[in-house]
Design a protein around this motif. Structure first.
Motif, PDB file in Angstrom:
ATOM      1  N   GLU A  73      50.176  46.399  39.189  1.00  0.00           N
ATOM      2  CA  GLU A  73      49.223  45.885  38.208  1.00  0.00           C
ATOM      3  C   GLU A  73      48.250  44.886  38.830  1.00  0.00           C
ATOM      4  O   GLU A  73      47.047  44.903  38.514  1.00  0.00           O
ATOM      5  N   THR A  74      48.743  44.008  39.695  1.00  0.00           N
ATOM      6  CA  THR A  74      47.867  42.991  40.274  1.00  0.00           C
ATOM      7  C   THR A  74      46.933  43.578  41.334  1.00  0.00           C
ATOM      8  O   THR A  74      45.841  43.051  41.551  1.00  0.00           O
ATOM      9  N   TYR A  75      47.342  44.666  41.957  1.00  0.00           N
ATOM     10  CA  TYR A  75      46.483  45.279  42.972  1.00  0.00           C
ATOM     11  C   TYR A  75      45.154  45.718  42.370  1.00  0.00           C
ATOM     12  O   TYR A  75      44.094  45.559  43.000  1.00  0.00           O
ATOM     13  N   VAL A  76      45.207  46.265  41.164  1.00  0.00           N
ATOM     14  CA  VAL A  76      43.985  46.758  40.514  1.00  0.00           C
ATOM     15  C   VAL A  76      42.964  45.634  40.385  1.00  0.00           C
ATOM     16  O   VAL A  76      41.774  45.824  40.656  1.00  0.00           O
ATOM     17  N   ALA A  77      43.424  44.447  39.970  1.00  0.00           N
ATOM     18  CA  ALA A  77      42.499  43.314  39.801  1.00  0.00           C
ATOM     19  C   ALA A  77      42.092  42.709  41.137  1.00  0.00           C
ATOM     20  O   ALA A  77      40.899  42.444  41.370  1.00  0.00           O
ATOM     21  N   PHE A  78      43.058  42.504  42.033  1.00  0.00           N
ATOM     22  CA  PHE A  78      42.760  41.834  43.298  1.00  0.00           C
ATOM     23  C   PHE A  78      41.905  42.694  44.235  1.00  0.00           C
ATOM     24  O   PHE A  78      41.166  42.164  45.054  1.00  0.00           O
ATOM     25  N   HIS A  79      42.034  44.013  44.105  1.00  0.00           N
ATOM     26  CA  HIS A  79      41.271  44.913  44.977  1.00  0.00           C
ATOM     27  C   HIS A  79      39.769  44.759  44.742  1.00  0.00           C
ATOM     28  O   HIS A  79      38.969  44.963  45.664  1.00  0.00           O
ATOM     29  N   ARG A  80      39.382  44.394  43.527  1.00  0.00           N
ATOM     30  CA  ARG A  80      37.964  44.222  43.218  1.00  0.00           C
ATOM     31  C   ARG A  80      37.349  43.065  43.997  1.00  0.00           C
ATOM     32  O   ARG A  80      36.130  43.032  44.216  1.00  0.00           O
ATOM     33  N   PHE A  81      38.192  42.115  44.403  1.00  0.00           N
ATOM     34  CA  PHE A  81      37.707  40.943  45.130  1.00  0.00           C
ATOM     35  C   PHE A  81      38.188  40.943  46.587  1.00  0.00           C
ATOM     36  O   PHE A  81      38.097  39.909  47.267  1.00  0.00           O
ATOM     37  N   GLU A  84      43.788  41.596  48.128  1.00  0.00           N
ATOM     38  CA  GLU A  84      45.086  42.261  47.995  1.00  0.00           C
ATOM     39  C   GLU A  84      46.214  41.486  48.670  1.00  0.00           C
ATOM     40  O   GLU A  84      47.376  41.583  48.252  1.00  0.00           O
ATOM     41  N   ILE A  87      48.808  39.350  46.650  1.00  0.00           N
ATOM     42  CA  ILE A  87      49.780  39.959  45.741  1.00  0.00           C
ATOM     43  C   ILE A  87      51.172  39.380  45.964  1.00  0.00           C
ATOM     44  O   ILE A  87      51.924  39.136  45.012  1.00  0.00           O
TER      45      ILE A  87
END
Length: 261
Positions: A73-81, A84, A87
């Motif tokens: 779940e956190t990868y989806v958000a952190f990947h945008r910035f 990663e 995490i």
């Protein structure tokens, strides 16, 4: 109609206060009776095995996939910035402070808490507890005290294991599924996560273990009405313990935030 409503509300309030009054008394007795002879250390070892060791597989599996889900779940958000590598810190903090103690406590409630209520409830309706009293054996010391202390220890240790297994689950998903840099992943885990996060979760775990054991044993000890009563006591023990865990989770977190712990 209004009078009937007030009577119903008043009855529920009285029942609520009566339950927690009984809980307070039986909890104090269970705690202090541990220091009176005979000590019966074998019973402590037995309950530590049945409550703690037997709960380990289900908690390990649950924690592993919980850590993996957090990473997903956190990868989806952190990947945008392009963040990663952070995490690991999120997984470690989430598991240590919140998910590990709560999940471990709820699983122990479902597995061991229900068994406590059912076993003691069965002994109550079949008059085995009365037989203990006839033999000059204190039933609270013999049946409840060992369960209280071993549940506190078991839930605390299981929470620590849950922290480790959950982090491993997040690590595997992040490194081998999303190809996150290992070095940055570990480094930012060390930067973001602190030992205070672990201590925070372990304090919660100890309190949850105490609630599970005392509430489940109280319901079992108060059982009435034969086999049907045992089933009702077991259900109420699990439901009440689960609700108490979630309520106290909020209260403990609030108090620790208030005092900056």
């Amino acid at each position: 109609m209004l009078v009937g409503l007030f009577e119903a509300v008043g009855r529920k309030v009285i029942e609520f206060l009566e339950f927690w009054g009984k809980w307070f008394i039986i909890s104090l007795k269970a705690l202090f009776l541990a220091f009176r002879r005979p000590f019966r250390f074998k019973r402590y070892i037995y309950y530590l095995a049945t409550i703690g060791t037997d709960s380990l597989p289900v908690i390990a599996i649950t924690s592993f996939f919980t850590g993996g889900v957090i990473a997903l779940e956190t990868y989806v958000a952190f990947h945008r910035f392009n963040a990663e590598y952070m995490i690991g810190g999120v997984v470690a903090i989430s598991m240590a402070r919140e998910l590990a103690p709560v999940l471990s406590a709820l699983l122990v409630t479902a597995r061991a808490g229900s068994a406590m209520a059912a076993e003691i409830g069965t002994m109550k309706v079949t008059e085995q507890i009365d037989a203990l009293e006839m033999m000059a054996v204190n039933p609270i010391k013999y049946l409840i005290t060992p369960r209280v202390y071993t549940t506190v220890i078991a839930v605390t240790v299981l929470t620590l294991i849950s922290d480790i297994v959950g982090y491993i689950g997040g690590y595997i998903i992040s490194i081998y599924l999303f190809d996150v840099n290992k070095t940055l992943y570990m480094r930012y885990t060390e930067i973001l996560a602190e030992m205070d996060d672990v201590y925070h979760g372990l304090i919660k775990a100890a309190i949850f273990g105490f609630l599970i054991a005392t509430i489940s044993c109280l319901y079992g000890y108060s059982t009435r009405g034969g086999a049907k009563g045992v089933g009702e006591s077991t259900t109420r023990a699990v439901v009440t313990s689960s609700i108490a865990i979630l309520i106290f989770d909020y209260l403990i977190t609030y108090v620790m935030r208030l005092f900056d712990l």
